[in-house]
Write an enzyme that holds these catalytic residues in place. Structure first.
Site, short mmCIF file in Angstrom:
data_model
loop_
_atom_site.label_atom_id
_atom_site.label_comp_id
_atom_site.label_asym_id
_atom_site.label_seq_id
_atom_site.Cartn_x
_atom_site.Cartn_y
_atom_site.Cartn_z
N VAL A 62 5.20 -0.49 3.08
CA VAL A 62 4.02 -0.70 3.91
C VAL A 62 3.06 -1.61 3.16
O VAL A 62 2.78 -1.41 1.97
CB VAL A 62 3.32 0.63 4.26
N LYS A 89 4.53 -1.99 8.34
CA LYS A 89 5.69 -1.30 7.78
C LYS A 89 6.91 -2.17 8.04
O LYS A 89 7.26 -2.45 9.18
CB LYS A 89 5.87 0.08 8.41
N ASP A 138 8.40 15.96 10.27
CA ASP A 138 8.25 15.64 8.85
C ASP A 138 6.79 15.72 8.44
O ASP A 138 6.30 14.88 7.69
CB ASP A 138 8.82 14.26 8.55
N ILE A 149 0.81 -1.22 0.00
CA ILE A 149 0.00 0.00 0.00
C ILE A 149 0.84 1.27 0.00
O ILE A 149 0.29 2.36 -0.12
CB ILE A 149 -1.03 0.03 1.16
N GLY A 150 2.15 1.12 0.12
CA GLY A 150 3.00 2.30 0.08
C GLY A 150 4.46 1.94 0.26
O GLY A 150 4.79 0.85 0.72
N GLY A 170 8.46 3.98 1.12
CA GLY A 170 9.18 5.20 1.45
C GLY A 170 10.66 4.92 1.54
O GLY A 170 11.14 3.85 1.16
#
Length: 160
Positions: free
Chosen positions: A25, A40, A135, A17-18, A20
Site C-alpha cells: 500500500v 493497494k 479477518d 505506507i504498508g 501485506g
C-alpha cells in the site's frame, strides 16, 4: 514489490505506507481531485496468478459495496502496466495495532468501547449487504487523527 512506480493510473506515488500478504500500500496523490489516496497494488508475483487477481478484485468490490463512515471508501479498481491496484480513502492516523503497542495495551475503557462500537457499526453495515469481513484484527482497524474509526482490508471477505 521491489520498487514503487512513480505513478500508477492518475496517482503520483509518494511513499510506501504498508505491506501485506497480497501486496503493498502506497500513499498516492490525485492532482485532478487534489486529494490523497491509499493505493493497494497486488504484488508482481501474485499478479501472474488469475485466482489471486480475482481475489484482489473481489476485495475492492466487496469494500466498495458498503458506503459507511466506519469503512474505508474505495475510489477506483484498475490495472496499470500489468499490475492490478485499487485506490481507497487515505486515513491519516494509526492502526489499532499501533496504538495497542504504543500504550502497552493500556487504552482507557471508554476509548476501547468507542473503538469497538464504531468498528462493529462498520461490520454491521457490511453484514447488511451480506458481506462478512472474516479477518477483523487490530491492524485492520484504522484510527484517524480526528478520532474516526475505519474498518479496512476486506481481502478475506465473503458474500452470502
Amino acid at each position: 514489490m521491489s520498487k514503487a512506480p512513480e505513478t500508477i493510473g492518475r496517482y503520483e506515488i509518494r511513499q510506501e505506507i504498508g505491506a501485506g500478504g497480497m501486496g503493498t500500500v502506497y500513499l498516492g496523490y490525485d492532482a485532478n481531485l487534489d486529494r490523497y489516496a491509499a493505493i493497494k497494488i497486488l504484488s508482481e508475483s501474485l499478479s501472474q496468478d488469475g485466482a489471486f487477481v480475482e481475489r484482489f478484485r473481489r476485495e475492492a468490490r466487496a469494500a466498495a459495496t458498503t458506503i459507511h463512515p466506519h469503512i474505508t471508501q474505495i475510489f477506483e479498481l484498475s490495472e496499470h502496466e500489468g499490475l492490478s491496484y485499487f485506490a481507497m480513502e487515505y486515513v491519516e492516523g494509526k492502526t489499532l495495532r499501533d496504538v495497542i503497542r504504543e500504550t502497552d495495551g493500556k487504552i482507557e475503557v471508554d476509548e476501547a468501547l468507542r473503538i469497538a462500537l464504531e468498528a462493529a457499526r462498520g461490520l454491521e453495515a457490511a453484514a447488511a449487504k451480506n458481506l462478512m469481513h472474516r479477518d477483523i484484527k487490530p491492524s485492520n482497524i484504522l484510527l484517524a487523527q480526528d478520532g474516526a474509526v475505519k474498518v479496512t482490508d476486506f481481502a478475506l471477505a465473503r458474500a452470502w
